[in-house]
Design a protein around this motif. Structure first.
Motif, PDB file in Angstrom:
ATOM      1  N   ALA A  87       6.372  -0.776   4.095  1.00 42.96           N
ATOM      2  CA  ALA A  87       5.974  -2.248   4.078  1.00 42.96           C
ATOM      3  C   ALA A  87       6.039  -3.070   5.346  1.00 42.96           C
ATOM      4  O   ALA A  87       7.243  -2.905   5.635  1.00 42.96           O
ATOM      5  CB  ALA A  87       6.174  -2.640   2.783  1.00 42.96           C
ATOM      6  N   ALA A  88       5.134  -3.940   5.494  1.00 39.71           N
ATOM      7  CA  ALA A  88       5.263  -4.544   6.676  1.00 39.71           C
ATOM      8  C   ALA A  88       4.278  -5.869   6.632  1.00 39.71           C
ATOM      9  O   ALA A  88       3.560  -6.065   5.754  1.00 39.71           O
ATOM     10  CB  ALA A  88       4.792  -3.924   7.993  1.00 39.71           C
ATOM     11  N   PRO A  89       4.881  -6.906   7.291  1.00 40.35           N
ATOM     12  CA  PRO A  89       3.677  -8.203   7.616  1.00 40.35           C
ATOM     13  C   PRO A  89       2.394  -7.795   7.867  1.00 40.35           C
ATOM     14  O   PRO A  89       2.293  -6.743   8.348  1.00 40.35           O
ATOM     15  CB  PRO A  89       4.331  -8.954   8.785  1.00 40.35           C
ATOM     16  CG  PRO A  89       5.936  -8.617   8.736  1.00 40.35           C
ATOM     17  CD  PRO A  89       5.739  -7.093   8.604  1.00 40.35           C
ATOM     18  N   ALA A  90       1.337  -8.262   7.241  1.00 40.24           N
ATOM     19  CA  ALA A  90      -0.167  -7.859   7.393  1.00 40.24           C
ATOM     20  C   ALA A  90      -0.431  -7.697   8.598  1.00 40.24           C
ATOM     21  O   ALA A  90      -1.288  -6.576   8.744  1.00 40.24           O
ATOM     22  CB  ALA A  90      -0.877  -8.807   6.555  1.00 40.24           C
ATOM     23  N   GLN A  91      -0.130  -8.573   9.691  1.00 40.09           N
ATOM     24  CA  GLN A  91      -0.628  -8.284  11.025  1.00 40.09           C
ATOM     25  C   GLN A  91       0.060  -7.105  11.554  1.00 40.09           C
ATOM     26  O   GLN A  91      -0.866  -6.265  12.175  1.00 40.09           O
ATOM     27  CB  GLN A  91      -0.195  -9.645  11.801  1.00 40.09           C
ATOM     28  CG  GLN A  91      -0.760  -9.582  13.332  1.00 40.09           C
ATOM     29  CD  GLN A  91      -0.226 -10.928  13.881  1.00 40.09           C
ATOM     30  OE1 GLN A  91       0.368 -11.648  13.657  1.00 40.09           O
ATOM     31  NE2 GLN A  91      -0.804 -10.865  15.204  1.00 40.09           N
ATOM     32  N   ARG A  92       1.037  -6.946  11.297  1.00 34.72           N
ATOM     33  CA  ARG A  92       1.741  -5.359  11.914  1.00 34.72           C
ATOM     34  C   ARG A  92       1.124  -4.370  11.074  1.00 34.72           C
ATOM     35  O   ARG A  92       0.955  -3.089  11.899  1.00 34.72           O
ATOM     36  CB  ARG A  92       3.229  -5.559  11.787  1.00 34.72           C
ATOM     37  CG  ARG A  92       4.059  -6.436  12.787  1.00 34.72           C
ATOM     38  CD  ARG A  92       5.351  -5.883  13.048  1.00 34.72           C
ATOM     39  NE  ARG A  92       6.169  -5.647  12.064  1.00 34.72           N
ATOM     40  CZ  ARG A  92       7.391  -6.659  11.470  1.00 34.72           C
ATOM     41  NH1 ARG A  92       7.133  -7.692  12.416  1.00 34.72           N
ATOM     42  NH2 ARG A  92       8.072  -6.270  10.594  1.00 34.72           N
ATOM     43  N   ALA A  93       1.045  -4.308   9.898  1.00 33.72           N
ATOM     44  CA  ALA A  93       0.393  -3.174   9.099  1.00 33.72           C
ATOM     45  C   ALA A  93      -0.982  -2.923   9.518  1.00 33.72           C
ATOM     46  O   ALA A  93      -1.348  -1.854   9.681  1.00 33.72           O
ATOM     47  CB  ALA A  93       0.363  -3.948   7.731  1.00 33.72           C
ATOM     48  N   ARG A  94      -1.840  -4.009  10.058  1.00 35.21           N
ATOM     49  CA  ARG A  94      -3.310  -3.659  10.515  1.00 35.21           C
ATOM     50  C   ARG A  94      -3.104  -2.977  11.547  1.00 35.21           C
ATOM     51  O   ARG A  94      -3.873  -2.119  11.900  1.00 35.21           O
ATOM     52  CB  ARG A  94      -3.984  -4.747  10.344  1.00 35.21           C
ATOM     53  CG  ARG A  94      -4.491  -5.448   9.219  1.00 35.21           C
ATOM     54  CD  ARG A  94      -5.418  -6.642   9.252  1.00 35.21           C
ATOM     55  NE  ARG A  94      -5.840  -7.151   7.898  1.00 35.21           N
ATOM     56  CZ  ARG A  94      -5.253  -8.199   7.329  1.00 35.21           C
ATOM     57  NH1 ARG A  94      -4.288  -8.924   7.760  1.00 35.21           N
ATOM     58  NH2 ARG A  94      -5.679  -8.588   6.073  1.00 35.21           N
ATOM     59  N   ALA A  95      -2.325  -3.415  12.531  1.00 37.19           N
ATOM     60  CA  ALA A  95      -2.125  -2.983  14.127  1.00 37.19           C
ATOM     61  C   ALA A  95      -1.469  -1.587  14.219  1.00 37.19           C
ATOM     62  O   ALA A  95      -2.229  -0.933  14.942  1.00 37.19           O
ATOM     63  CB  ALA A  95      -1.474  -4.014  14.789  1.00 37.19           C
ATOM     64  N   MET A  96      -0.938  -1.139  12.973  1.00 39.11           N
ATOM     65  CA  MET A  96      -0.162   0.039  13.318  1.00 39.11           C
ATOM     66  C   MET A  96      -0.683   0.877  12.025  1.00 39.11           C
ATOM     67  O   MET A  96      -0.323   1.910  11.507  1.00 39.11           O
ATOM     68  CB  MET A  96       1.383  -0.135  12.981  1.00 39.11           C
ATOM     69  CG  MET A  96       2.042  -0.800  14.064  1.00 39.11           C
ATOM     70  SD  MET A  96       1.837  -0.301  15.650  1.00 39.11           S
ATOM     71  CE  MET A  96       3.020   1.360  15.386  1.00 39.11           C
ATOM     72  N   SER A  97      -2.103   0.724  11.619  1.00 42.09           N
ATOM     73  CA  SER A  97      -2.726   1.524  10.585  1.00 42.09           C
ATOM     74  C   SER A  97      -2.529   3.144  10.582  1.00 42.09           C
ATOM     75  O   SER A  97      -1.939   3.787   9.840  1.00 42.09           O
ATOM     76  CB  SER A  97      -4.132   1.176  10.407  1.00 42.09           C
ATOM     77  OG  SER A  97      -4.695   1.855   9.449  1.00 42.09           O
ATOM     78  N   GLU A  98      -2.879   3.518  11.701  1.00 47.69           N
ATOM     79  CA  GLU A  98      -2.977   5.127  11.799  1.00 47.69           C
ATOM     80  C   GLU A  98      -1.459   5.374  11.935  1.00 47.69           C
ATOM     81  O   GLU A  98      -1.179   6.652  11.099  1.00 47.69           O
ATOM     82  CB  GLU A  98      -3.478   5.669  13.174  1.00 47.69           C
ATOM     83  CG  GLU A  98      -3.920   6.881  13.475  1.00 47.69           C
ATOM     84  CD  GLU A  98      -4.611   7.173  14.831  1.00 47.69           C
ATOM     85  OE1 GLU A  98      -4.623   8.518  15.113  1.00 47.69           O
ATOM     86  OE2 GLU A  98      -5.238   6.300  15.169  1.00 47.69           O
ATOM     87  N   GLU A  99      -0.614   5.000  12.702  1.00 43.82           N
ATOM     88  CA  GLU A  99       0.928   5.283  12.843  1.00 43.82           C
ATOM     89  C   GLU A  99       1.499   5.449  11.100  1.00 43.82           C
ATOM     90  O   GLU A  99       2.078   6.401  10.933  1.00 43.82           O
ATOM     91  CB  GLU A  99       1.540   4.565  13.865  1.00 43.82           C
ATOM     92  CG  GLU A  99       1.322   4.921  15.266  1.00 43.82           C
ATOM     93  CD  GLU A  99       0.062   3.913  15.548  1.00 43.82           C
ATOM     94  OE1 GLU A  99      -0.691   3.178  14.778  1.00 43.82           O
ATOM     95  OE2 GLU A  99      -0.460   4.007  16.913  1.00 43.82           O
ATOM     96  N   TYR A 100       1.370   4.536  10.757  1.00 46.04           N
ATOM     97  CA  TYR A 100       2.180   4.318   9.409  1.00 46.04           C
ATOM     98  C   TYR A 100       1.571   5.304   8.259  1.00 46.04           C
ATOM     99  O   TYR A 100       2.135   5.731   7.583  1.00 46.04           O
ATOM    100  CB  TYR A 100       1.901   2.720   8.862  1.00 46.04           C
ATOM    101  CG  TYR A 100       2.797   1.660   9.714  1.00 46.04           C
ATOM    102  CD1 TYR A 100       3.684   1.987  10.669  1.00 46.04           C
ATOM    103  CD2 TYR A 100       2.768   0.317   9.560  1.00 46.04           C
ATOM    104  CE1 TYR A 100       4.566   1.146  11.362  1.00 46.04           C
ATOM    105  CE2 TYR A 100       3.433  -0.525  10.015  1.00 46.04           C
ATOM    106  CZ  TYR A 100       4.327  -0.116  10.995  1.00 46.04           C
ATOM    107  OH  TYR A 100       5.015  -0.959  11.845  1.00 46.04           O
TER     108      TYR A 100
END
Length: 325
Positions: free
Chosen positions: A286-299
């Motif tokens: 889980a992450a802040p939404a902005q980081r979560a969107r930017a790191m979609s493939e990696e996460y």
């Protein structure tokens, strides 16, 4: 008078010494073994010892580079027990032959030895795990209880993503995901969850991962008798859309919820299976939404990888029925 000896090589190494040093003049004393004498005006001894050291280093280097080949018998025993553990009702010898890919005589010998030690029993023509194997399984379960047994992998997920990692199981009433373990990252802005907290299945990534891999009857009952109220800006409240989301999760093996449960939070989750192939838990990052969107493939890739490792640790065996198999 000839000098006695300058160097000693004891008698238990005579044959090797003779092969190595025949070109060099030497004396022999039966009470102490072979002795080496240098020819006049030369220092052949240092050359010989240097040559010996070089040969020894070369042999050691060659030995180190050779791939280690483990003994096959212990591995065959463990594979046989794994095959039987995956089939509680038992397997006939012909099926074991197909799965083990062994000569019949080798399989018969293994089964006979395991039967005598009560790791395997034969009942109505089917081989099953015996009381010794079940006792061993119980000891392992006590030594590595869930969720403690997968905590190190949860820590690994947090380290890989540098985000908070959570583990949840289905609640007893089947209506929510319950956090049972967590590892928080040290970032100033991070997701903070609480062990024991309940979260809805339909609007959280970890909840949808648990829901999507339940049996069809469970999913139909859940969709029919539950109300889907909005929690965040992107909460799925339409039953048809949620059904399509579940199908997508089952196909891809990863669940995503960005600002569905709460504004500003993005989560990726994957199911964790046990030895029977049923979903035991779900793991998330889980992450802040902005980081979560930017790191979609990696996460997505990291959470799927850790979920797979957890499943294997719990006894799950890939058979092609789960995502990415």
């Amino acid at each position: 008078m000839r000098p006695i000896i300058n160097e000693i090589k004891w008698g238990d190494r005579r044959s090797r010494f003779s092969r190595l040093f025949l070109p060099v003049d030497y004396d022999y004393r039966s009470d102490i073994g072979y002795g080496l004498r240098s020819p006049p005006g030369t220092d052949r001894r240092s050359e010989i010892w240097t040559d010996m050291a070089t040969r020894t280093e070369k042999r050691e280097s060659e030995a180190d580079t050779q791939a280690f080949i483990p003994p096959r018998s212990p591995l065959r025993v463990m594979k046989l027990l794994e095959e039987l553990a995956g089939e509680p009702r038992g397997l006939p010898a012909v099926r074991l032959l197909e799965r083990m890919d062994l000569p019949k005589t080798s399989l018969v010998s293994l089964l006979r030895a395991l039967e005598e030690a009560r790791y395997v029993v034969k009942h109505k023509g089917l081989y099953q795990l015996g009381e010794a194997a079940l006792r061993l399984s119980s000891l392992i379960s006590v030594s590595f209880p869930f969720p403690h047994s997968v905590h190190d992998l949860l820590m690994d997920l947090m380290t890989r993503c540098n985000e908070t990692a959570m583990l949840a199981t289905l609640s007893e009433d089947g209506q929510a995901a319950v956090y049972v373990d967590k590892v928080e990252c040290q970032r100033a802005i991070r997701f903070a969850g609480f062990i024991g907290a309940r979260r809805p299945l339909y609007c959280t990534a970890i909840g949808k991962a648990l829901l999507a891999f339940q049996d069809e009857a469970f999913i139909k009952h859940y969709l029919k008798y539950n109300k889907f109220e909005p929690f965040g800006p992107d909460t799925i409240t339409d039953r048809g859309k949620l059904e399509r989301e579940i199908e997508k999760i089952r196909k891809e093996g990863v669940s995503v919820a960005i600002e569905e449960m709460a504004e500003g939070i993005g989560v990726y989750a994957s199911p964790v299976f046990d030895g029977l192939g049923t979903v035991r838990a779900a793991v998330s990052v889980a992450a802040p939404a902005q980081r979560a969107r930017a790191m979609s493939e990696e996460y997505s890739q990291e959470v799927k990888s850790i979920a797979r490792q957890m499943s294997l640790l719990l006894g799950w065996k890939p058979n092609g029925d789960t995502p990415d198999e």
